[in-house]
Each structure stands twice: as C-alpha cells, then as structure tokens.
Design a protein around this motif. Structure first.
Motif, mmCIF file in Angstrom:
data_model
loop_
_atom_site.group_PDB
_atom_site.id
_atom_site.type_symbol
_atom_site.label_atom_id
_atom_site.label_comp_id
_atom_site.label_asym_id
_atom_site.label_seq_id
_atom_site.Cartn_x
_atom_site.Cartn_y
_atom_site.Cartn_z
ATOM 1 N N TRP A 139 0.837 -1.206 0.000
ATOM 2 C CA TRP A 139 0.000 0.000 0.000
ATOM 3 C C TRP A 139 0.867 1.249 0.000
ATOM 4 O O TRP A 139 0.577 2.219 -0.682
ATOM 5 C CB TRP A 139 -0.930 0.023 1.205
ATOM 6 C CG TRP A 139 -2.094 -0.912 1.146
ATOM 7 C CD1 TRP A 139 -2.329 -1.902 0.226
ATOM 8 C CD2 TRP A 139 -3.165 -0.952 2.068
ATOM 9 N NE1 TRP A 139 -3.487 -2.550 0.539
ATOM 10 C CE2 TRP A 139 -4.026 -1.989 1.660
ATOM 11 C CE3 TRP A 139 -3.476 -0.233 3.203
ATOM 12 C CZ2 TRP A 139 -5.190 -2.307 2.342
ATOM 13 C CZ3 TRP A 139 -4.644 -0.549 3.900
ATOM 14 C CH2 TRP A 139 -5.491 -1.566 3.464
ATOM 15 N N CYS A 198 2.235 1.855 -3.393
ATOM 16 C CA CYS A 198 1.192 2.466 -4.237
ATOM 17 C C CYS A 198 1.044 3.951 -3.920
ATOM 18 O O CYS A 198 0.929 4.777 -4.834
ATOM 19 C CB CYS A 198 -0.146 1.758 -4.035
ATOM 20 S SG CYS A 198 -0.202 0.089 -4.689
ATOM 21 N N ALA A 252 1.772 6.996 -6.409
ATOM 22 C CA ALA A 252 0.671 7.939 -6.670
ATOM 23 C C ALA A 252 1.099 9.372 -6.352
ATOM 24 O O ALA A 252 0.738 10.308 -7.077
ATOM 25 C CB ALA A 252 -0.554 7.544 -5.849
ATOM 26 N N VAL A 278 -5.247 6.656 -0.888
ATOM 27 C CA VAL A 278 -4.749 5.290 -1.117
ATOM 28 C C VAL A 278 -5.177 4.379 0.031
ATOM 29 O O VAL A 278 -5.597 3.233 -0.192
ATOM 30 C CB VAL A 278 -3.218 5.279 -1.303
ATOM 31 C CG1 VAL A 278 -2.654 3.867 -1.263
ATOM 32 C CG2 VAL A 278 -2.846 5.967 -2.610
ATOM 33 N N GLY A 284 -7.462 1.217 -0.362
ATOM 34 C CA GLY A 284 -6.910 -0.058 0.082
ATOM 35 C C GLY A 284 -7.829 -0.763 1.054
ATOM 36 O O GLY A 284 -8.047 -1.980 0.962
#
Length: 164
Positions: free
Chosen positions: A11, A14, A18, A41, A45
């Motif tokens: 996560w 990511c 991002a 995020v 998630g």
C-alpha cells in the motif's frame, strides 16, 4: 503476519507512486498532494481489502495499518524537511552559483528577507488571510483572524509558547 507486513508495504509503494505521479501532473500545492494522496490510497486499500483480503485470517488490519502509516509518516517528515528547508535551498544556490560561492549578505537577502518574509507575506495575501494597506500595515482578514485564533487555541492546548 508476513502477509500483513507485505500488504502494508505494498500500500505504501502504491501511495509513493501515486504521490510521484500527482506531483508531476497536478497543479495543486505539493504539500496538499503529499498529505491527501496517502489518505486516498488508504481508503481505497481498505475498500479493496474489505471485499477480499481481510476475510483471510492470516491478515491483520492493525499490522497493515501500522506498517502503512509508519512508512507514510516517515516519508512526510523527509518530504517536509526537503520541501521547506532553507539550508538545503542555500546549498543548492551555492551549487548553482559561479565558482560555487556567494556573498553572505546576498544569501541573507535572498533567503531571510525575500523567502522567509516577503514571499510568505505574499502567500498570506494570496490566500486572503491578510491585506496590506496603502500605508504598509498588514491587517488580518476575518479568515486570517479565525485561523490565527484556532492556531492560538491549539498552541495553548499543547502549551506551545514559542513557534516559528
């Protein structure tokens, strides 16, 4: 537990990607992007995990969250230091200067007077927190006054006497 650590790390990866993408394509303020993107995020998630992963008893919500937020907060601390550090900007100016040297009064003018005062005053005016009157006085707007009062309350709550 290993799967939970991996999910928290994934996560964060990511969120980091991002953030990099958002900083490249968005015209929003970088500080806002760097704070809002990890929140988005995380929510995405959680939504995805609630439909799939957390049904697996091997995954632990708390471990995923702890790993994720530890990495996010570590990143935010580093980003904040790099984004707002006068010392680093001064070093970069010296690096870019001819013969890697600048007069100390030029550095003081550029970074103390210009960036620490005039640019910040301009931001306050742009954000409609203050206005500069024709006689040169700076006056808080109602919006600026409410933010200053909220800041004072928070500082009093935490017994912060000096800040800057």
């Amino acid at each position: 537990m290993n799967a939970s650590l991996f999910i928290g790390l994934a996560w964060f990866a990511c969120a980091f990607l991002a953030i990099l993408a958002a900083l490249r394509v968005s015209r929003s303020e970088p500080a806002m992007l760097v704070v809002a993107t990890p929140l988005a995020v995380y929510v995405l998630g959680l939504a995805a995990a609630s439909m799939t992963s957390f049904a697996d008893p091997a995954l632990n919500f708390w471990i995923v969250s702890i790993v994720y937020w530890f990495l996010v907060l570590s990143f935010l601390m580093a980003f904040g230091a790099i984004y707002k550090s006068l010392s680093l900007r001064m070093l970069l100016s010296l690096l870019e200067a001819e013969a890697r040297t600048l007069d100390d009064t030029e550095l003081a003018e550029r970074y103390i007077k210009q960036q620490s005062f005039q640019d910040r005053l301009g931001v306050m005016v742009d954000k409609r927190l203050a206005v500069i009157q024709p006689d040169g006085r700076v006056v808080l707007t109602p919006r600026g006054r409410s933010i200053a009062q909220l800041t004072r309350r928070i500082q009093n709550l935490y017994r912060i006497e000096k800040s800057g």
